[in-house]
Design a protein around this motif. Structure first.
Motif, mmCIF file in Angstrom:
data_model
loop_
_atom_site.group_PDB
_atom_site.id
_atom_site.type_symbol
_atom_site.label_atom_id
_atom_site.label_comp_id
_atom_site.label_asym_id
_atom_site.label_seq_id
_atom_site.Cartn_x
_atom_site.Cartn_y
_atom_site.Cartn_z
ATOM 1 N N VAL A 119 0.838 -1.208 0.000
ATOM 2 C CA VAL A 119 0.000 0.000 0.000
ATOM 3 C C VAL A 119 0.870 1.253 0.000
ATOM 4 O O VAL A 119 0.617 2.213 -0.739
ATOM 5 C CB VAL A 119 -0.943 -0.001 1.222
ATOM 6 C CG1 VAL A 119 -1.652 1.346 1.352
ATOM 7 C CG2 VAL A 119 -1.975 -1.115 1.091
ATOM 8 N N PHE A 120 1.899 1.253 0.822
ATOM 9 C CA PHE A 120 2.816 2.397 0.883
ATOM 10 C C PHE A 120 3.423 2.687 -0.487
ATOM 11 O O PHE A 120 3.428 3.840 -0.949
ATOM 12 C CB PHE A 120 3.923 2.098 1.894
ATOM 13 C CG PHE A 120 4.995 3.159 1.958
ATOM 14 C CD1 PHE A 120 4.889 4.205 2.858
ATOM 15 C CD2 PHE A 120 6.104 3.098 1.137
ATOM 16 C CE1 PHE A 120 5.875 5.179 2.934
ATOM 17 C CE2 PHE A 120 7.091 4.070 1.190
ATOM 18 C CZ PHE A 120 6.977 5.110 2.090
ATOM 19 N N LEU A 121 3.928 1.645 -1.150
ATOM 20 C CA LEU A 121 4.582 1.839 -2.442
ATOM 21 C C LEU A 121 3.595 2.260 -3.523
ATOM 22 O O LEU A 121 3.940 3.051 -4.408
ATOM 23 C CB LEU A 121 5.298 0.554 -2.864
ATOM 24 C CG LEU A 121 6.515 0.166 -2.001
ATOM 25 C CD1 LEU A 121 7.097 -1.166 -2.465
ATOM 26 C CD2 LEU A 121 7.577 1.257 -2.047
ATOM 27 N N VAL B 180 3.776 13.480 10.319
ATOM 28 C CA VAL B 180 4.424 12.203 10.020
ATOM 29 C C VAL B 180 5.823 12.440 9.478
ATOM 30 O O VAL B 180 6.797 11.764 9.859
ATOM 31 C CB VAL B 180 3.581 11.392 9.013
ATOM 32 C CG1 VAL B 180 4.361 10.170 8.527
ATOM 33 C CG2 VAL B 180 2.270 10.957 9.647
ATOM 34 N N GLU B 181 5.958 13.407 8.565
ATOM 35 C CA GLU B 181 7.258 13.689 7.972
ATOM 36 C C GLU B 181 8.247 14.195 9.015
ATOM 37 O O GLU B 181 9.431 13.859 8.974
ATOM 38 C CB GLU B 181 7.095 14.725 6.860
ATOM 39 C CG GLU B 181 6.307 14.219 5.656
ATOM 40 C CD GLU B 181 5.904 15.347 4.723
ATOM 41 O OE1 GLU B 181 6.237 16.509 5.032
ATOM 42 O OE2 GLU B 181 5.259 15.070 3.697
ATOM 43 N N ARG B 182 7.772 14.994 9.952
ATOM 44 C CA ARG B 182 8.660 15.606 10.932
ATOM 45 C C ARG B 182 9.147 14.602 11.978
ATOM 46 O O ARG B 182 10.298 14.642 12.397
ATOM 47 C CB ARG B 182 7.940 16.769 11.619
ATOM 48 C CG ARG B 182 8.825 17.563 12.579
ATOM 49 C CD ARG B 182 8.180 18.878 12.956
ATOM 50 N NE ARG B 182 6.874 18.693 13.573
ATOM 51 C CZ ARG B 182 5.720 19.001 12.967
ATOM 52 N NH1 ARG B 182 5.708 19.478 11.740
ATOM 53 N NH2 ARG B 182 4.568 18.817 13.602
ATOM 54 N N HIS B 183 8.275 13.681 12.386
ATOM 55 C CA HIS B 183 8.622 12.758 13.467
ATOM 56 C C HIS B 183 9.163 11.422 12.974
ATOM 57 O O HIS B 183 9.847 10.731 13.713
ATOM 58 C CB HIS B 183 7.409 12.534 14.376
ATOM 59 C CG HIS B 183 7.012 13.752 15.147
ATOM 60 N ND1 HIS B 183 6.157 14.708 14.639
ATOM 61 C CD2 HIS B 183 7.357 14.184 16.387
ATOM 62 C CE1 HIS B 183 5.983 15.668 15.530
ATOM 63 N NE2 HIS B 183 6.694 15.377 16.593
ATOM 64 N N GLY B 184 8.824 11.018 11.773
ATOM 65 C CA GLY B 184 9.402 9.812 11.195
ATOM 66 C C GLY B 184 9.091 8.535 11.944
ATOM 67 O O GLY B 184 7.939 8.203 12.224
ATOM 68 N N SER C 271 12.689 4.355 7.051
ATOM 69 C CA SER C 271 12.053 4.591 8.347
ATOM 70 C C SER C 271 10.702 3.891 8.425
ATOM 71 O O SER C 271 10.350 3.302 9.445
ATOM 72 C CB SER C 271 11.876 6.093 8.580
ATOM 73 O OG SER C 271 13.128 6.735 8.672
ATOM 74 N N PHE C 272 9.948 3.962 7.334
ATOM 75 C CA PHE C 272 8.642 3.312 7.302
ATOM 76 C C PHE C 272 8.792 1.804 7.463
ATOM 77 O O PHE C 272 8.060 1.174 8.241
ATOM 78 C CB PHE C 272 7.940 3.623 5.983
ATOM 79 C CG PHE C 272 6.665 2.855 5.770
ATOM 80 C CD1 PHE C 272 5.492 3.244 6.390
ATOM 81 C CD2 PHE C 272 6.648 1.720 4.966
ATOM 82 C CE1 PHE C 272 4.321 2.532 6.211
ATOM 83 C CE2 PHE C 272 5.484 1.002 4.780
ATOM 84 C CZ PHE C 272 4.316 1.407 5.409
ATOM 85 N N LEU C 273 9.731 1.206 6.745
ATOM 86 C CA LEU C 273 9.912 -0.246 6.784
ATOM 87 C C LEU C 273 10.312 -0.717 8.175
ATOM 88 O O LEU C 273 9.797 -1.722 8.679
ATOM 89 C CB LEU C 273 10.969 -0.661 5.759
ATOM 90 C CG LEU C 273 11.204 -2.171 5.616
ATOM 91 C CD1 LEU C 273 9.932 -2.868 5.155
ATOM 92 C CD2 LEU C 273 12.344 -2.440 4.637
#
Length: 204
Positions: A76-78, A105-109, A140-142
């Motif tokens: 889903v992410f990809l 989300v981008e700031r905290h990762g 980071s997501f993985l």
């Protein structure tokens, strides 16, 4: 949408019977059901995880559930990162609330993503989509998905496998909390190590 069909069809007994009936196919169904939940959040992930544990045993059931839910999240992410990110992000950013969520989300990762995936009742499909639309790195997501989902699946599998033991031994909950903190610390260290080469390339 009438939810009565899902409520009557997806019970622990029905899912367990289906897994038992098709057990000759190996772990395919045990992995596929948690994977599908990433695309159809109406499906009961907690029930799938519990049924896997009942049919395949605690360790194998948890492993199959973990593989399936991680694969679903990554796909889903990809999809949103590669195929639909540009148009969708521009459209969604018109909403102040969505824009703030993406920036958060981008700031905290890694940190908040990990904690969200640890929580069994988090709408993880929405988190997957938001992460794909954001600028959070895939690494980071993985890491957050693999570690967070591991905690979530372990907790559900353990509770479903021996819930009476948890009631009689509350210190088990403390142990689970300690595991969450340890995995969070490991994930942060791995993320920092992975990002060092990227930062060095930018500096060069």
């Amino acid at each position: 949408m009438d939810l009565s069909f899902f409520e009557s069809s997806f019970t622990i007994e029905n899912v367990r019977d289906i897994l038992e009936h098709y057990r000759s196919f190996g772990p395919i169904l045990g992995v596929s059901l948690p994977l599908l939940e990433a695309f159809l959040p109406i499906l009961p992930l907690l029930l799938f995880v519990a049924a896997n544990g009942a049919v395949y045993g605690f360790w194998l059931g948890a492993f199959f559930s973990w593989i399936g839910t991680c694969l679903g999240a990554v796909i889903v992410f990809l999809l949103f990162r590669k195929l639909a990110r540009g148009r969708l992000k521009r459209w969604l950013e018109k909403s102040r609330k969505v824009r703030g969520t993406l920036q958060w989300v981008e700031r905290h990762g890694f940190g908040p993503l990990f904690l969200l995936y640890c929580i069994p009742f988090t709408p993880s499909s929405l988190v997957n989509v938001a992460s794909g639309l954001s600028d959070v790195s895939f690494r980071s997501f993985l890491i957050a998905v693999m570690l967070g989902k591991a905690v979530m699946v372990f907790m559900i599998s353990y509770v479903g496998y021996d819930w009476l033991d948890i009631i009689q031994k509350p210190f088990v909950l403390l142990g689970i909390a300690v595991v969450v903190v340890i995995l969070w610390m490991i994930g942060k260290r791995v993320e920092i190590r992975m990002q060092k080469p990227v930062k060095q390339q930018h500096n060069e």
